[in-house]
Design a protein around this motif. Structure first.
Motif, PDB file in Angstrom:
ATOM      1  N   UNK A  26      -0.746  13.073   4.165  1.00 57.32           N
ATOM      2  CA  UNK A  26      -1.857  13.904   4.329  1.00 57.32           C
ATOM      3  C   UNK A  26      -1.511  15.289   3.541  1.00 57.32           C
ATOM      4  N   UNK A  27      -0.070  15.752   3.210  1.00 60.12           N
ATOM      5  CA  UNK A  27       0.246  16.765   2.560  1.00 60.12           C
ATOM      6  C   UNK A  27       0.015  16.492   0.878  1.00 60.12           C
ATOM      7  N   UNK A  28      -0.507  15.139   0.547  1.00 61.60           N
ATOM      8  CA  UNK A  28      -0.511  14.769  -0.967  1.00 61.60           C
ATOM      9  C   UNK A  28      -1.872  14.788  -1.284  1.00 61.60           C
ATOM     10  N   UNK A  29      -2.993  14.861  -0.468  1.00 62.74           N
ATOM     11  CA  UNK A  29      -4.366  14.689  -0.729  1.00 62.74           C
ATOM     12  C   UNK A  29      -5.137  14.424   0.298  1.00 62.74           C
ATOM     13  N   UNK A  30      -6.555  14.273   0.050  1.00 57.18           N
ATOM     14  CA  UNK A  30      -7.388  13.738   0.969  1.00 57.18           C
ATOM     15  C   UNK A  30      -7.465  12.278   1.255  1.00 57.18           C
ATOM     16  N   UNK A  31      -6.908  11.708   2.267  1.00 60.40           N
ATOM     17  CA  UNK A  31      -6.629  10.559   2.666  1.00 60.40           C
ATOM     18  C   UNK A  31      -6.805  10.285   3.956  1.00 60.40           C
ATOM     19  N   UNK A  63       0.786  -1.238  -0.004  1.00 61.72           N
ATOM     20  CA  UNK A  63      -0.020   0.127  -0.069  1.00 61.72           C
ATOM     21  C   UNK A  63       0.922   1.321  -0.080  1.00 61.72           C
ATOM     22  N   UNK A  64       1.962   1.278   0.890  1.00 61.68           N
ATOM     23  CA  UNK A  64       2.561   2.431   0.714  1.00 61.68           C
ATOM     24  C   UNK A  64       3.291   2.775  -0.324  1.00 61.68           C
ATOM     25  N   UNK A  65       3.452   1.998  -1.320  1.00 61.89           N
ATOM     26  CA  UNK A  65       4.020   2.093  -2.770  1.00 61.89           C
ATOM     27  C   UNK A  65       3.279   3.036  -3.543  1.00 61.89           C
ATOM     28  N   UNK A  66       1.869   2.683  -3.394  1.00 59.08           N
ATOM     29  CA  UNK A  66       1.194   2.964  -4.431  1.00 59.08           C
ATOM     30  C   UNK A  66       0.242   4.233  -3.919  1.00 59.08           C
ATOM     31  N   UNK A  67       0.479   4.738  -2.597  1.00 55.38           N
ATOM     32  CA  UNK A  67      -0.351   5.797  -2.461  1.00 55.38           C
ATOM     33  C   UNK A  67      -0.257   7.240  -3.216  1.00 55.38           C
ATOM     34  N   UNK A  68       1.116   7.587  -3.086  1.00 53.99           N
ATOM     35  CA  UNK A  68       1.426   8.789  -3.561  1.00 53.99           C
ATOM     36  C   UNK A  68       0.963   8.934  -5.344  1.00 53.99           C
ATOM     37  N   UNK A  69       1.429   7.937  -5.951  1.00 49.27           N
ATOM     38  CA  UNK A  69       0.855   7.963  -7.513  1.00 49.27           C
ATOM     39  C   UNK A  69      -0.559   8.018  -7.609  1.00 49.27           C
TER      40      UNK A  69
END
Length: 278
Positions: A168-173, A135-141
């Motif tokens: 959290x700085x990357x989007x609504x999560x 999961x960690x590897x796919x969140x940012x993309x």
């Protein structure tokens, strides 16, 4: 010893890896001269195995379970997406002799969804099941594609919340436990748990998938996974496994190593034909 440039995938277990076949097809398609092998490497032999590979002239490595975090720590420098995921699936020898670490899993997933299946993430409600390294590897993309919301659900809710906090700085999560997603619906559900490897399912509510929604399992096999079957039985518009992601992340690694981007669709079609998927 062969004069061809040498590449390999390290992991444990590794004998069923499709990576040698994928990179062979890429090399034939792009007329690149290389050899790519699979090597069984347990975690406690990782550093000495990688040292030996590069000292003997190896040019690049893929690393799969359970070695991705070790590869991240091994690299002399990592890409931003590798540092975000704290995991590396691709090591590349640089001109100055240093080793670059990258993680191509997330961009491979997004490429498979967008390019091969016309599934676009903007403004969509996305659920990822599991809060581990996959999961960690796919969140940012995923967050880069501006979904309406990304929810990480895990058996241990604290682990999911901690993971979400880091992005959290990357989007609504948000992160939560499996029980907290009851009563909500999602346009895309991604299974990043290991349940499919044991032909099992994470706990899923009956009405979790929105009408016209899509299911995607990061795992793949010679037959539809338990989660793919769940998607079909719950009338998913598409219920997919991770073979396309495997090919797409391999293409990104191939491009990093060779500077040439192979066409992925013919390779995906050949692999699907070989396993009886049409």
């Amino acid at each position: 010893m062969s004069n061809k440039d040498r590449y390999a995938v390290f992991g444990s277990p590794i004998k069923h890896s499709k990576s040698p076949r994928i990179h062979q097809l890429f090399a034939e398609q792009t007329q690149q001269s290389l050899e790519y092998t699979a090597e069984e490497v347990p975690a406690d032999k990782f550093k000495e195995s990688v040292d030996r590979f590069f000292s003997q002239g190896g040019k690049g490595l893929n690393c799969t379970l359970p070695l991705k975090e070790l590869a991240w720590a091994y690299a002399d420098h990592n890409t931003e997406r590798a540092n975000l995921s704290k995991a590396v699936n691709t090591l590349a020898l640089q001109d100055d002799g240093s080793i670059l670490g990258d993680n191509t899993d997330g961009c491979g997933l997004v490429a498979d969804l967008n390019d091969n299946h016309d599934i676009f993430l903007k403004n969509s409600r996305i659920l990822i099941l599991g809060a581990g390294g996959a999961t960690r590897g796919i969140i940012a993309p995923i967050l880069e594609k501006s979904p309406q919301q990304l929810v990480i659900a895990n058996r241990t809710s604290e682990k999911a919340r901690d993971l979400a906090e880091g992005f959290r700085d990357w989007g609504k999560i948000i992160g939560c436990g499996f029980a907290e997603i009851q009563g909500h619906q999602f346009d895309l559900i991604i299974n990043a748990t290991s349940a499919s490897l044991y032909d099992e399912l994470p706990p899923l509510a009956e009405n979790l998938l929105a009408e016209g929604g899509v299911c995607y399992d990061l795992a793949y096999g010679g037959k539809p996974t338990s989660f793919v079957r769940w998607g079909v039985s719950h009338k998913a518009q598409k219920s997919l496994d991770g073979l396309g992601m495997l090919v797409e992340q391999a293409a990104e690694a191939f491009f990093l190593w060779r500077g040439v981007r192979p066409k992925t669709k013919p390779v995906i079609e050949r692999l699907n034909f070989a396993r009886g998927f049409v």
